[in-house]
Write a protein that holds these residues in place. Structure first.
Motif, PDB file in Angstrom:
ATOM      1  N   UNK A  36       0.844  -1.184   0.000  1.00 21.45           N
ATOM      2  CA  UNK A  36       0.000   0.000   0.000  1.00 21.45           C
ATOM      3  C   UNK A  36       0.889   1.247   0.000  1.00 21.45           C
ATOM      4  N   UNK A  37       0.470   2.249  -0.758  1.00 20.38           N
ATOM      5  CA  UNK A  37       1.199   3.517  -0.770  1.00 20.38           C
ATOM      6  C   UNK A  37       1.087   4.196   0.595  1.00 20.38           C
ATOM      7  N   UNK A  38       2.060   4.997   0.917  1.00 23.24           N
ATOM      8  CA  UNK A  38       2.009   5.743   2.182  1.00 23.24           C
ATOM      9  C   UNK A  38       0.940   6.819   2.111  1.00 23.24           C
ATOM     10  N   UNK A  39       0.876   7.512   0.977  1.00 25.09           N
ATOM     11  CA  UNK A  39      -0.151   8.546   0.795  1.00 25.09           C
ATOM     12  C   UNK A  39      -0.670   8.484  -0.636  1.00 25.09           C
ATOM     13  N   UNK A  42      -2.579  11.512  -5.635  1.00 25.11           N
ATOM     14  CA  UNK A  42      -3.401  12.595  -6.158  1.00 25.11           C
ATOM     15  C   UNK A  42      -3.718  13.656  -5.101  1.00 25.11           C
ATOM     16  N   UNK A  43      -4.288  13.253  -3.958  1.00 25.44           N
ATOM     17  CA  UNK A  43      -4.725  14.229  -2.945  1.00 25.44           C
ATOM     18  C   UNK A  43      -3.848  14.243  -1.698  1.00 25.44           C
ATOM     19  N   UNK A  44      -2.842  13.369  -1.635  1.00 20.19           N
ATOM     20  CA  UNK A  44      -1.877  13.297  -0.526  1.00 20.19           C
ATOM     21  C   UNK A  44      -2.478  12.832   0.798  1.00 20.19           C
ATOM     22  N   UNK A  45      -3.639  12.164   0.764  1.00 22.02           N
ATOM     23  CA  UNK A  45      -4.203  11.594   1.990  1.00 22.02           C
ATOM     24  C   UNK A  45      -3.280  10.486   2.491  1.00 22.02           C
ATOM     25  N   UNK A  46      -2.990  10.463   3.772  1.00 23.85           N
ATOM     26  CA  UNK A  46      -2.187   9.395   4.361  1.00 23.85           C
ATOM     27  C   UNK A  46      -3.125   8.223   4.637  1.00 23.85           C
ATOM     28  N   UNK A  47      -2.821   7.069   4.041  1.00 22.42           N
ATOM     29  CA  UNK A  47      -3.726   5.924   4.141  1.00 22.42           C
ATOM     30  C   UNK A  47      -3.723   5.293   5.530  1.00 22.42           C
ATOM     31  N   UNK A  48      -2.572   5.211   6.177  1.00 23.31           N
ATOM     32  CA  UNK A  48      -2.538   4.654   7.526  1.00 23.31           C
ATOM     33  C   UNK A  48      -2.864   5.790   8.490  1.00 23.31           C
ATOM     34  N   UNK A  49      -4.119   5.904   8.827  1.00 24.33           N
ATOM     35  CA  UNK A  49      -4.649   7.039   9.576  1.00 24.33           C
ATOM     36  C   UNK A  49      -3.957   7.210  10.924  1.00 24.33           C
ATOM     37  N   UNK A  54      -3.916  -0.645  10.100  1.00 29.27           N
ATOM     38  CA  UNK A  54      -4.284  -1.761   9.238  1.00 29.27           C
ATOM     39  C   UNK A  54      -4.268  -3.109   9.942  1.00 29.27           C
ATOM     40  N   UNK A  55      -4.005  -3.142  11.241  1.00 32.12           N
ATOM     41  CA  UNK A  55      -4.183  -4.395  11.974  1.00 32.12           C
ATOM     42  C   UNK A  55      -5.650  -4.813  11.948  1.00 32.12           C
ATOM     43  N   UNK A  56      -6.540  -3.848  11.904  1.00 32.90           N
ATOM     44  CA  UNK A  56      -7.973  -4.159  11.827  1.00 32.90           C
ATOM     45  C   UNK A  56      -8.323  -4.825  10.502  1.00 32.90           C
ATOM     46  N   UNK A  57      -7.496  -4.635   9.487  1.00 34.78           N
ATOM     47  CA  UNK A  57      -7.745  -5.279   8.192  1.00 34.78           C
ATOM     48  C   UNK A  57      -7.630  -6.798   8.298  1.00 34.78           C
ATOM     49  N   UNK A  58      -6.923  -7.285   9.322  1.00 37.03           N
ATOM     50  CA  UNK A  58      -6.832  -8.737   9.517  1.00 37.03           C
ATOM     51  C   UNK A  58      -8.203  -9.335   9.797  1.00 37.03           C
ATOM     52  N   UNK A  59      -9.027  -8.631  10.552  1.00 40.63           N
ATOM     53  CA  UNK A  59     -10.370  -9.122  10.857  1.00 40.63           C
ATOM     54  C   UNK A  59     -11.237  -9.132   9.601  1.00 40.63           C
ATOM     55  N   UNK A  60     -11.096  -8.100   8.775  1.00 39.48           N
ATOM     56  CA  UNK A  60     -11.836  -8.049   7.511  1.00 39.48           C
ATOM     57  C   UNK A  60     -11.364  -9.177   6.601  1.00 39.48           C
ATOM     58  N   UNK A 107      -8.284  -6.038  -0.774  1.00 42.13           N
ATOM     59  CA  UNK A 107      -9.657  -5.602  -0.527  1.00 42.13           C
ATOM     60  C   UNK A 107     -10.010  -5.523   0.951  1.00 42.13           C
ATOM     61  N   UNK A 108      -9.270  -6.179   1.825  1.00 47.01           N
ATOM     62  CA  UNK A 108      -9.513  -5.970   3.260  1.00 47.01           C
ATOM     63  C   UNK A 108      -9.158  -4.534   3.633  1.00 47.01           C
ATOM     64  N   UNK A 109      -8.107  -3.999   3.046  1.00 47.07           N
ATOM     65  CA  UNK A 109      -7.726  -2.608   3.307  1.00 47.07           C
ATOM     66  C   UNK A 109      -8.680  -1.624   2.634  1.00 47.07           C
ATOM     67  N   UNK A 110      -9.109  -1.965   1.424  1.00 51.07           N
ATOM     68  CA  UNK A 110     -10.073  -1.112   0.720  1.00 51.07           C
ATOM     69  C   UNK A 110     -11.382  -1.045   1.500  1.00 51.07           C
ATOM     70  N   UNK A 111     -11.912  -2.198   1.923  1.00 44.19           N
ATOM     71  CA  UNK A 111     -13.160  -2.215   2.695  1.00 44.19           C
ATOM     72  C   UNK A 111     -13.006  -1.465   4.010  1.00 44.19           C
ATOM     73  N   UNK A 112     -11.857  -1.615   4.643  1.00 43.15           N
ATOM     74  CA  UNK A 112     -11.625  -0.932   5.912  1.00 43.15           C
ATOM     75  C   UNK A 112     -11.679   0.581   5.726  1.00 43.15           C
ATOM     76  N   UNK A 113     -11.031   1.091   4.698  1.00 37.36           N
ATOM     77  CA  UNK A 113     -11.012   2.542   4.483  1.00 37.36           C
ATOM     78  C   UNK A 113     -12.348   3.076   3.977  1.00 37.36           C
ATOM     79  N   UNK A 114     -13.030   2.331   3.119  1.00 31.16           N
ATOM     80  CA  UNK A 114     -14.279   2.832   2.542  1.00 31.16           C
ATOM     81  C   UNK A 114     -15.476   2.683   3.483  1.00 31.16           C
TER      82      UNK A 114
END
Length: 136
Positions: A36-39, A42-49, A54-60, A107-114
């Protein structure tokens, strides 16, 4: 200005804030980088809030694996009609889940963020094609 559909952005793993920048480097099944990119480019949003977000992505990912394992079992039954061999189902699940692990990673990370992040919201003003902003 036309907004990018949420389903299209999720399917293509785009940034949840601008729906333009790629969340991941490389292809899903490429031998190169699949991280995963750090940010957002395009908009420079940092993905790891926050640290460890992203440890929560393990549950997803676990929930996705359970669903996919059930589908593999059902498809194995439909194809073979076998109800006697536990090794057939065990091997089918193991091979199927191993093959789908890059999909689960992404997609666990995508679902987590969306869907599961109350801090992340779509900003339509950032949903501008690169050609109209003058950026290369």
């Amino acid at each position: 200005m036309e907004k990018t559909p949420k389903s299209w952005a999720m399917l293509h793993a785009k940034c949840p804030r601008c729906r333009r920048g790629k969340m991941f480097e490389g292809g899903m099944y490429s031998f190169g980088s699949n991280r995963i990119n750090i940010h957002c480019p395009s908009c420079k949003m940092i993905f790891e809030i926050e640290p460890g977000y992203f440890y929560a992505a393990m549950y997803v990912s676990y929930a996705l694996s359970i669903m996919e394992g059930g589908m593999v079992c059902y498809l194995t039954y439909l194809i073979t009609g076998n109800t006697d061999s536990p090794w057939l189902y065990t091997s089918a699940i193991m091979i199927g889940l191993f093959g789908l692990s890059p999909v689960n990673f992404r997609y666990s990370r995508v679902f987590l963020l969306y869907w599961l992040s109350p801090k992340v919201h779509y900003h339509p003003e950032l949903d501008i094609p690169a050609a109209t902003t003058g950026k290369p």
